[in-house]
Design an enzyme around this catalytic site. Structure first.
Site, PDB file in Angstrom:
ATOM      1  N   TRP A 106      25.521   9.818  -7.929  1.00 53.18           N
ATOM      2  CA  TRP A 106      26.398   9.397  -9.027  1.00 53.18           C
ATOM      3  C   TRP A 106      26.064   7.970  -9.390  1.00 53.18           C
ATOM      4  O   TRP A 106      26.159   7.129  -8.488  1.00 53.18           O
ATOM      5  CB  TRP A 106      27.856   9.509  -8.541  1.00 53.18           C
ATOM      6  CG  TRP A 106      28.873   9.211  -9.581  1.00 53.18           C
ATOM      7  CD1 TRP A 106      29.487   8.009  -9.813  1.00 53.18           C
ATOM      8  CD2 TRP A 106      29.430  10.139 -10.532  1.00 53.18           C
ATOM      9  NE1 TRP A 106      30.378   8.131 -10.839  1.00 53.18           N
ATOM     10  CE2 TRP A 106      30.363   9.418 -11.304  1.00 53.18           C
ATOM     11  CE3 TRP A 106      29.220  11.491 -10.814  1.00 53.18           C
ATOM     12  CZ2 TRP A 106      31.094  10.011 -12.332  1.00 53.18           C
ATOM     13  CZ3 TRP A 106      29.948  12.073 -11.828  1.00 53.18           C
ATOM     14  CH2 TRP A 106      30.876  11.334 -12.580  1.00 53.18           C
ATOM     15  N   HIS A 165      34.301  19.559 -13.445  1.00 52.83           N
ATOM     16  CA  HIS A 165      34.621  18.296 -12.782  1.00 52.83           C
ATOM     17  C   HIS A 165      36.121  18.011 -12.761  1.00 52.83           C
ATOM     18  O   HIS A 165      36.619  17.146 -13.491  1.00 52.83           O
ATOM     19  CB  HIS A 165      33.845  17.171 -13.488  1.00 52.83           C
ATOM     20  CG  HIS A 165      33.667  15.916 -12.673  1.00 52.83           C
ATOM     21  ND1 HIS A 165      32.648  15.751 -11.759  1.00 52.83           N
ATOM     22  CD2 HIS A 165      34.387  14.773 -12.616  1.00 52.83           C
ATOM     23  CE1 HIS A 165      32.744  14.550 -11.200  1.00 52.83           C
ATOM     24  NE2 HIS A 165      33.802  13.945 -11.702  1.00 52.83           N
ATOM     25  N   GLU A 202      27.400  15.102  -4.723  1.00 56.64           N
ATOM     26  CA  GLU A 202      27.724  13.803  -5.321  1.00 56.64           C
ATOM     27  C   GLU A 202      27.815  12.771  -4.217  1.00 56.64           C
ATOM     28  O   GLU A 202      28.516  12.976  -3.228  1.00 56.64           O
ATOM     29  CB  GLU A 202      29.062  13.873  -6.073  1.00 56.64           C
ATOM     30  CG  GLU A 202      29.363  12.604  -6.865  1.00 56.64           C
ATOM     31  CD  GLU A 202      30.756  12.615  -7.489  1.00 56.64           C
ATOM     32  OE1 GLU A 202      31.049  13.515  -8.302  1.00 56.64           O
ATOM     33  OE2 GLU A 202      31.554  11.721  -7.145  1.00 56.64           O
ATOM     34  N   GLU A 236      36.258  18.048  -7.076  1.00 55.58           N
ATOM     35  CA  GLU A 236      36.919  17.425  -5.921  1.00 55.58           C
ATOM     36  C   GLU A 236      38.397  17.782  -5.872  1.00 55.58           C
ATOM     37  O   GLU A 236      39.236  17.050  -6.403  1.00 55.58           O
ATOM     38  CB  GLU A 236      36.758  15.900  -5.973  1.00 55.58           C
ATOM     39  CG  GLU A 236      35.332  15.443  -5.737  1.00 55.58           C
ATOM     40  CD  GLU A 236      35.183  13.927  -5.671  1.00 55.58           C
ATOM     41  OE1 GLU A 236      36.180  13.203  -5.936  1.00 55.58           O
ATOM     42  OE2 GLU A 236      34.073  13.467  -5.362  1.00 55.58           O
TER      43      GLU A 236
HETATM   44  C1  IDC Z   1      34.479   7.650 -11.624  1.00 50.77           C
HETATM   45  C2  IDC Z   1      33.599   6.865 -12.579  1.00 50.77           C
HETATM   46  C3  IDC Z   1      34.447   5.884 -13.346  1.00 50.77           C
HETATM   47  C4  IDC Z   1      35.605   6.642 -14.005  1.00 50.77           C
HETATM   48  C5  IDC Z   1      36.394   7.414 -12.954  1.00 50.77           C
HETATM   49  C6  IDC Z   1      37.523   8.251 -13.536  1.00 50.77           C
HETATM   50  O1  IDC Z   1      32.566   6.227 -11.865  1.00 50.77           O
HETATM   51  O2  IDC Z   1      33.651   5.215 -14.318  1.00 50.77           O
HETATM   52  O3  IDC Z   1      36.448   5.710 -14.656  1.00 50.77           O
HETATM   53  O4  IDC Z   1      35.518   8.302 -12.285  1.00 50.77           O
HETATM   54  O5  IDC Z   1      37.065   9.201 -14.381  1.00 50.77           O
HETATM   55  C7  IDC Z   1      34.362  10.639  -7.520  1.00 50.77           C
HETATM   56  C8  IDC Z   1      34.424  11.455  -8.749  1.00 50.77           C
HETATM   57  C9  IDC Z   1      33.833  10.720  -9.926  1.00 50.77           C
HETATM   58  C10 IDC Z   1      34.175   9.236  -9.877  1.00 50.77           C
HETATM   59  C11 IDC Z   1      33.508   8.653  -8.646  1.00 50.77           C
HETATM   60  C12 IDC Z   1      33.669   7.144  -8.501  1.00 50.77           C
HETATM   61  O6  IDC Z   1      33.833  12.732  -8.596  1.00 50.77           O
HETATM   62  O7  IDC Z   1      34.332  11.306 -11.099  1.00 50.77           O
HETATM   63  O8  IDC Z   1      33.664   8.639 -11.024  1.00 50.77           O
HETATM   64  N1  IDC Z   1      34.008   9.342  -7.474  1.00 50.77           N
HETATM   65  O9  IDC Z   1      35.012   6.793  -8.385  1.00 50.77           O
HETATM   66  N2  IDC Z   1      34.691  11.030  -6.302  1.00 50.77           N
HETATM   67  C13 IDC Z   1      34.594   9.980  -5.471  1.00 50.77           C
HETATM   68  C14 IDC Z   1      34.144   8.894  -6.198  1.00 50.77           C
END
Ligand code: IDC
Length: 328
Positions: free
Chosen positions: A290, A130, A256, A168
C-alpha cells in the site's frame, strides 16, 4: 612469447565473462516474464500458492489507493513501469464506503478499465472489495453479491484475476457469525463463473486474526486468508499469528502491507519492513504493498505530482516507493 598457461588463463577469463553476460541476460528475461503467461491459473496447494505446473509461486506488487480518489494511477503506463521493475500483481482497491461503490456504483467502470490495463501487461490482478469503516462485510452483502456476480462473469475467460471479497473486517464482527457466512455466500457466486479462481478472504481485526479463521476454515478449495501489516505498528506478535495459522493448515496471503504506521503515515520504517520481508521470503510468501498514489503520506509510493502514467524518475518516487520497488 606468451606461454601456454597465459593463454589458458586468458581463455578462462573470456569463458567466465561470457557465462556472466549470458546468465544475467537470462535472469533479466525470467524476471520480466513472471506474469500470467508463465504461471497461468494459480491454485492453493496446502498452505502454498502454486502455478499451473504445481510450482510454488509468489505474487509481489502494488495496491492502488482508493479508486475514487487515485484511480488515475491505475493506468497502463504505471502498470507497465511496475512490471518492468519486477512486479507481477496489481491490487485494485475499490472502497465500498467513503464515496466508493455503495454511493457511486459506476466506479466499477474505472475498476474494470484498471483490471484490463493490468491484464494487458501480463499482470495478475486482485479485485478488492475494500470495506473499511463499514467493518462488517454483511453490511453491504447484497451489493457485494451483485458486484462479484458481474465481475466474475466478465473475467471468467482469464486466469489473471483473484477475488478479495472483504478488505478488513473490523469492529463488532465475528469470523463464525459474520465473515464466514458472508464468504460462504459470495464464493459460490464467483465460482459459478470462474470455478478455479483463487479467493482471498479478510479476517477479523483489520485482517490480522488469521489464526481465528484457521480454527474454523472454509470448506471451499483455493481460498487464502488475508493478513495485513504496517511495519511501524505490527511486528512479532502478528508474525506469530501467521505461523500459528499456517501450522493449522491455513494458506495466508499478505494482500496489503505498508512501510508506515497503521494510519498510513510515519516512517517509513525500513528496518522493520526488512524483518517482515525476510519472514515472508523464508515462507515462500510475498505481498502487495500500500499504495500506488502520490498522496502526501509516507505509505504512498510516489511523490506529489508524479505522473499518473508511469515512467517515474527517482525524484518522483518516495522513500517508501524506492524501498518497495527494490524488493520486487
Ligand atoms: C488509508 C489511506 C488514507 C485514507 C484512509 C481512509 O492511506 O489516505 O485517508 O485509508 O480511507 C488499511 C486500509 C487502507 C488504509 C491503510 C492506511 O486497508 O484503506 O488506507 N490501512 O491507514 N488498513 C490498515 C492500514
Amino acid at each position: 612469447m606468451k606461454n601456454r598457461a597465459w593463454w589458458y588463463q586468458r581463455m578462462g577469463i573470456f569463458v567466465l565473462a561470457m557465462v556472466m553476460i549470458v546468465g544475467s541476460a537470462f535472469l533479466g528475461s525470467v524476471q520480466a516474464l513472471d506474469g500470467v503467461s508463465v504461471h497461468g491459473q494459480l491454485r492453493v496447494d496446502g498452505i502454498n500458492l502454486v502455478d499451473h505446473t504445481g510450482m510454488p509461486t509468489t505474487l509481489h506488487g502494488m495496491s492502488t489507493h482508493g479508486m475514487q480518489w487515485f484511480g488515475k494511477f491505475a493506468s497502463a503506463g504505471s502498470f507497465r513501469t511496475l512490471r518492468d521493475k519486477g512486479a507481477n500483481v496489481i491490487r485494485i482497491a475499490m472502497y465500498t464506503d467513503e464515496g466508493g461503490y455503495i454511493s457511486n456504483p459506476s466506479i466499477k467502470n474505472t475498476v474494470y478499465q484498471a483490471m484490463d490495463a493490468a491484464i494487458a501487461n501480463d499482470l495478475y490482478v486482485i479485485v478488492d472489495w475494500h470495506i473499511l469503516h463499514d467493518g462488517n462485510p454483511r453490511t453491504h452483502e447484497t451489493e457485494a453479491a451483485s458486484f462479484f456476480d458481474e465481475t466474475a462473469a466478465r473475467y471468467s475467460h482469464t486466469p489473471a484475476v483473484l477475488y478479495e471479497i472483504c478488505n478488513e473486517p473490523n469492529g463488532n464482527v465475528s469470523w463464525n457469525e459474520d465473515i464466514k457466512p458472508y464468504a460462504e455466500h459470495i464464493i459460490p457466486i464467483i465460482r459459478a463463473h470462474a470455478p478455479e479462481a483463487v479467493v482471498l478472504v479478510g479476517t477479523p481485526t483489520w485482517s490480522q486474526d488469521v489464526n481465528v479463521a484457521a480454527d474454523s476454515p472454509l470448506a471451499e478449495k483455493n481460498v487464502m486468508y488475508t493478513c495485513h501489516f504496517y511495519a511501524g505498528t505490527h511486528g512479532a506478535d502478528l508474525r506469530n499469528k501467521i505461523d500459528a495459522a499456517r501450522q493449522k493448515g491455513a494458506a495466508v496471503f499478505v494482500s496489503e502491507w505498508g512501510t508506515s504506521a497503521a494510519d498510513g503515515n510515519g516512517g517509513p520504517y525500513i528496518e522493520n519492513s526488512r524483518q517482515w520481508l525476510d519472514f515472508m521470503k523464508q515462507r515462500q510468501m510475498r505481498w502487495v504493498n500500500w499504495s500506488l498514489c502520490d498522496k502526501n503520506e509516507s505509505s504512498a509510493a510516489l511523490q506529489p505530482g508524479a505522473s499518473t502514467d508511469g515512467g517515474w524518475t527517482d525524484a518522483n518516487i518516495s522513500a517508501s516507493g524506492r524501498f518497495v520497488f527494490s524488493q520486487f
